[in-house]
Design an enzyme around this catalytic site. Sequence first.
Site, PDB file in Angstrom:
ATOM      1  N   THR A 191       1.986   4.892   0.451  1.00 43.67           N
ATOM      2  CA  THR A 191       1.588   5.876   1.464  1.00 43.67           C
ATOM      3  C   THR A 191       2.110   7.284   1.146  1.00 43.67           C
ATOM      4  O   THR A 191       1.697   8.248   1.775  1.00 43.67           O
ATOM      5  CB  THR A 191       2.120   5.458   2.845  1.00 43.67           C
ATOM      6  OG1 THR A 191       3.540   5.281   2.728  1.00 43.67           O
ATOM      7  CG2 THR A 191       1.487   4.160   3.311  1.00 43.67           C
TER       8      THR A 191
ATOM      9  N   SER B 154       7.148   6.048  -0.585  1.00 42.24           N
ATOM     10  CA  SER B 154       7.084   5.166   0.585  1.00 42.24           C
ATOM     11  C   SER B 154       5.824   4.322   0.506  1.00 42.24           C
ATOM     12  O   SER B 154       4.866   4.680  -0.176  1.00 42.24           O
ATOM     13  CB  SER B 154       7.099   5.950   1.892  1.00 42.24           C
ATOM     14  OG  SER B 154       7.347   5.047   2.969  1.00 42.24           O
ATOM     15  N   SER B 155       5.895   3.183   1.190  1.00 45.28           N
ATOM     16  CA  SER B 155       4.758   2.253   1.148  1.00 45.28           C
ATOM     17  C   SER B 155       4.841   1.318   2.341  1.00 45.28           C
ATOM     18  O   SER B 155       5.880   1.229   3.002  1.00 45.28           O
ATOM     19  CB  SER B 155       4.814   1.423  -0.138  1.00 45.28           C
ATOM     20  OG  SER B 155       5.985   0.635  -0.136  1.00 45.28           O
ATOM     21  N   ALA B 156       3.714   0.641   2.580  1.00 44.84           N
ATOM     22  CA  ALA B 156       3.727  -0.517   3.483  1.00 44.84           C
ATOM     23  C   ALA B 156       3.931  -1.710   2.556  1.00 44.84           C
ATOM     24  O   ALA B 156       3.039  -2.079   1.796  1.00 44.84           O
ATOM     25  CB  ALA B 156       2.403  -0.623   4.213  1.00 44.84           C
TER      26      ALA B 156
ATOM     27  N   TRP C 253       0.859  -1.190   0.000  1.00 47.82           N
ATOM     28  CA  TRP C 253       0.000   0.000   0.000  1.00 47.82           C
ATOM     29  C   TRP C 253       0.886   1.227   0.000  1.00 47.82           C
ATOM     30  O   TRP C 253       1.665   1.447   0.930  1.00 47.82           O
ATOM     31  CB  TRP C 253      -0.947  -0.022   1.214  1.00 47.82           C
ATOM     32  CG  TRP C 253      -1.916  -1.157   1.087  1.00 47.82           C
ATOM     33  CD1 TRP C 253      -1.947  -2.309   1.822  1.00 47.82           C
ATOM     34  CD2 TRP C 253      -2.967  -1.286   0.105  1.00 47.82           C
ATOM     35  NE1 TRP C 253      -2.954  -3.139   1.376  1.00 47.82           N
ATOM     36  CE2 TRP C 253      -3.588  -2.531   0.320  1.00 47.82           C
ATOM     37  CE3 TRP C 253      -3.436  -0.470  -0.928  1.00 47.82           C
ATOM     38  CZ2 TRP C 253      -4.659  -2.987  -0.466  1.00 47.82           C
ATOM     39  CZ3 TRP C 253      -4.499  -0.929  -1.711  1.00 47.82           C
ATOM     40  CH2 TRP C 253      -5.097  -2.167  -1.469  1.00 47.82           C
TER      41      TRP C 253
END
Length: 378
Positions: free
Chosen positions: A77, A97-99, A75
């Site tokens: 972000t 950025s991400s999860a 996901w």
Amino acid sequence: MPADPAALRLALADDIASGDPTLDPSWRDAVAAVPRELFVPDAVFRHVDSGWTPVHRTEIGDDDWLTMVYSDSTWVTQVDGQDVADTEGPITGSPTSSATLPSLVARTAQVAELRPGQRVLEVGTGTGYSTALLCHVLGDKNIVSIEYDTGLATAAAAHLHAAGYHPTLAVGDGLRGCGEPADYDAIIATCSVRHIPPHWFWQLNDGGSLTTTVCGWMQVAGLIRLVLDDEGTAHGRFTADKITYMLARPHERPPSPLFFKIDGITSPTRLDPALLEWWEARFVAQLAAPSAELMGTGSGVILRDVATGSQAWTEPKGAGWIAHQHGPLRLWDQVEDALLEWQRAGAADLTEFGMTATPESQTVWIGSPRGPSWQLPV
Ligand SMILES: C[S@@+](CC[C@H](N)C(=O)[O-])C[C@H]1O[C@@H](n2cnc3c(N)ncnc32)[C@H](O)[C@@H]1O
């Protein structure tokens, strides 16, 4: 009945474990234990058309949001430094950025062969989710994690503390390592690098390991664990994984000027340009032209060198193809020569590629260090 995060978490852990029978049970147990809903923010970006649209928890409701959180998905972000929380409508740009999808975090940790008691530096805290998995398996006191972006680092600290984890957290450029003196047994990166940063060698104990994806501006990567010998040289082989993390911010491609095709010098190609749709072929092309980006594929390959502005592009002609090349570098020739060498080496898959690296010189080779090889842009 409302969605039950504990049940969703367990189902995700079991799915990941059944998808990778080699996965050490400790990583499955970590996924089953770490509440991902405390790490994924209340809004994330979804890729829609060619842009990024924010999806808010309040719009989709708690149940759908929890189902989303516990899907094995990345996901996003933040896009081009803009946090999803500050975004109303669709935007364009590249994720910063991400999860990361939990199976990839677990896989990277597995490849790193981390052992209890080891002191580990993670580069790229992001949401803190991967940091939490590391804490769960190795203990908070053994984990140091560094994040480039101050806002993300602050949010990650809050997520980790809410979940009951208290590793050492830092803000800064993790390509410069973290802390002095730093005696890490392992460094693990959840961002990709174009070459292994010299500081990582200097901050690692003899026999320590570096696990990262080596990527470039053609957007293909190889996952590798390198082990440092007592003379300061790191050695390793790439895994079969065709995965990538976003590039470390200092290694990102600078913004491109508008591109115009120039006819340049033309010649027939020896290879079908569509070969570059293969992961390994593109990996080789990226090694052969490390400061070039790839903008088109199929028979219409477009290569542009970021450093010199050289360009090469291909088009069908008769039963074959022609390449147009312009600028100080003959980009297509460089790429084609490397691809032919790779084909002579049996069109090796990623597991046949290895790397020998020092802070000053880093070589990716096929078969053995005496095989066909290319220098990374150190
Ligand atoms: C794919 S995300 C990490 C995801 C994270 N591991 C998780 O599970 O949420 C990559 C992160 O690396 C960070 N990053 C990029 N370059 C960095 C650098 N030089 N030093 C530290 N962090 C960096 C980015 O800001 C981003 O948050």
